[in-house]
Design an enzyme around this catalytic site. Structure first.
Site, PDB file in Angstrom:
ATOM      1  N   SER A 103      19.851 -54.694   1.215  1.00 56.19           N
ATOM      2  CA  SER A 103      21.524 -53.720   0.196  1.00 56.19           C
ATOM      3  C   SER A 103      20.778 -53.672  -1.038  1.00 56.19           C
ATOM      4  CB  SER A 103      22.112 -53.601   0.832  1.00 56.19           C
ATOM      5  OG  SER A 103      23.282 -52.775   0.381  1.00 56.19           O
ATOM      6  N   ASP A 240      22.291 -47.697  -4.301  1.00 58.75           N
ATOM      7  CA  ASP A 240      22.135 -48.827  -4.410  1.00 58.75           C
ATOM      8  C   ASP A 240      20.461 -49.199  -4.235  1.00 58.75           C
ATOM      9  OD1 ASP A 240      23.217 -48.721  -1.764  1.00 58.75           O
ATOM     10  OD2 ASP A 240      23.759 -51.107  -1.412  1.00 58.75           O
ATOM     11  N   ASP A 242      19.124 -50.098  -0.590  1.00 55.25           N
ATOM     12  CA  ASP A 242      18.693 -48.639   0.683  1.00 55.25           C
ATOM     13  C   ASP A 242      20.012 -47.663   0.947  1.00 55.25           C
ATOM     14  OD1 ASP A 242      21.704 -50.490   0.811  1.00 55.25           O
ATOM     15  OD2 ASP A 242      21.545 -50.726   3.651  1.00 55.25           O
ATOM     16  N   ASP A 244      23.523 -46.974   0.623  1.00 57.87           N
ATOM     17  CA  ASP A 244      24.283 -46.895   1.373  1.00 57.87           C
ATOM     18  C   ASP A 244      25.458 -46.580   0.543  1.00 57.87           C
ATOM     19  OD1 ASP A 244      24.542 -49.350   1.104  1.00 57.87           O
ATOM     20  OD2 ASP A 244      24.760 -49.983   3.125  1.00 57.87           O
TER      21      ASP A 244
END
Length: 445
Positions: A103, A240, A242, A244
């Site tokens: 993340s 960010d 990733d 999400d």
């Protein structure tokens, strides 16, 4: 059962240290394959997507080998936002989807999270079964699985994102600066917004395996704020690593966080989309956000921190909107999990429909000053039964005089305790947070 590997958001840690090693990922792929194939009928395929960390390639290969050894077919998506993996898992009717990502963390970390065939995160009981299976010796299946690359996975997800907007929606005349954090959205987000008509200036879209989230993205938006002002752009949008999470920057360079974005989406739904049945936030959601929703007549509830708990409460209450101040936003009327691009589009739909600048719309809610300090802890601590810490918490609450909140929360993904103080006076809040953090640090050292 006491968990050895899975935390609140999958498995995460420092690359090269257990369990974030190639040999563990091989065993994890096998264990997950055995559990999921034994539990469900239907598709024999599991999809794998990843962000842009250099370690993702070796972990992809290790997971792939383990799954194939368990008799599972593997679909390789390549770099793909976490919510994109969730979406493609549904549309391919795959047994599950696996995301290789840490993340918003630095490239030195990596992790694994699983989605079920319905595009939602695996329930705790399945993660527990995978942990149990990991204790068993690895046995090769009679019939090995096969692996293949999924063609145009990015294009499929881009079309899905655009398709969530109403017919005729466009962003013509709008200048957007898009910060992709050198992460999984780098080749997707700029295309989504430009294909909808926006003039897009993409930044931090050159991943090299080690620069993900470095000085950029939703957790470090300063460069985006400067670029928006420098270019005279209408808005800035930061994801960010990733994809999400999302935060915005208004035309004045001011940051607009997840609470404010949720408020804007809720206000739009209340007036133009048949009403907003309610919003789920978390223990970290700003009290001013709750008050702003109350003025609009929109119910609000707090879940534990973590998007899986937000989604669980949304399901329990039958509500369609929820999220965190970090920028995890879930719009369950269009998708199954937190999705930065989808959430950004929902905010842009609200802005264009309301016909006002973001800077003005966000003033509908007045955030209370909130200070959060991360305190490192060497090992898990029982904060609730630590007398020194609890005395300090009570004293802090007394000083706030009933006009604020205090929250201590161990992170589910990092060895830190988050010390949060919220109140009406910014200087007092900062001072109290620092005092409390010092007590917590001393008590845990």
């Amino acid at each position: 059962m006491t968990r050895k590997y899975f935390g609140t958001d999958g498995i995460r840690g420092l690359v090269g240290e257990g369990p974030i090693t190639p040999d563990f990922m091989l065993k994890l792929g096998w264990a997950a394959g055995r559990v999921l194939m034994d539990r469900f009928d239907g598709s024999n395929m599991i999809l794998i997507g990843k962000d842009t960390r250099i370690s993702g390639y070796m972990f992809e290969s290790a997971l792939q080998a383990g799954l194939i050894n368990a008799g599972v077919d593997v679909g390789l998506l390549g770099p793909m936002p976490t919510p994109g993996v969730a979406y493609l898992t549904r549309t391919f009717q795959a047994q599950a989807g696996i995301v290789i990502s840490a993340s918003h963390n630095s490239y030195v970390d990596n992790g694994i999270k699983f989605f079920g065939g319905n595009g939602t995160k695996l329930p705790d009981d399945l993660e527990d079964l995978i942990e149990k299976q990991l204790e068993q010796p690895m046995v090769t299946a009679e019939k090995l699985g096969k692996a293949k690359r999924i063609q145009d996975a990015s294009g499929r997800y881009i079309e899905f994102c655009k398709g969530t907007m109403p017919w005729g929606f466009n962003l013509k005349g709008m200048h957007l600066v898009i910060d992709c954090a050198h992460g999984a959205t780098y080749n997707i987000a700029p295309n989504v917004f430009s294909e909808l008509g926006a003039h897009v200036t993409p930044i931090f879209v050159d991943p090299n395996g080690t620069n993900i989230n470095r000085g950029c993205g939703s957790t470090k938006p300063e460069a985006l704020q400067e670029k928006v002002v420098e270019l005279g752009a209408d808005l800035g949008i930061a994801f960010d690593g990733d994809g999400d999470r999302v935060v915005f920057v208004d035309h004045k360079g001011e940051l607009v966080d997840g609470d404010e974005l949720l408020y804007i989406i809720a206000a739009y739904q209340q007036e133009y989309a048949g009403g907003c049945d309610g919003v789920v936030g978390t223990l970290m959601s700003n009290f001013g956000f709750e008050l702003g929703l109350k003025k609009l007549g929109i119910p609000f509830a707090r879940a534990k921190v973590g998007d899986r708990y937000v989604i669980e409460m949304m399901r329990e209450r039958g509500w369609r909107l929820g999220g965190e101040n970090s920028g995890h936003i879930v719009c369950s009327n269009v998708t199954t999990t937190g999705d930065g691009i989808i959430s950004a589009l929902q905010v842009l739909l609200a802005i264009t429909t309301l016909g006002q600048k973001l800077h003005k719309i966000k003033k509908g809610m007045a955030k209370l000053p909130q200070v959060m300090i991360n305190v490192h802890m060497a090992k898990r601590a029982d904060l609730a039964n630590n007398e020194t810490i609890q005395r300090a918490v009570k004293l802090t609450e007394e000083k706030l005089g009933g006009s604020g909140r205090v929250l201590l929360r161990p992170s589910g993904t990092e060895p830190v305790v988050r010390v949060m103080v919220e109140g009406e006076d910014k200087a007092q809040v900062k001072e109290l947070a620092q005092e409390l953090a010092s007590v917590v640090e001393a008590a845990l050292s």
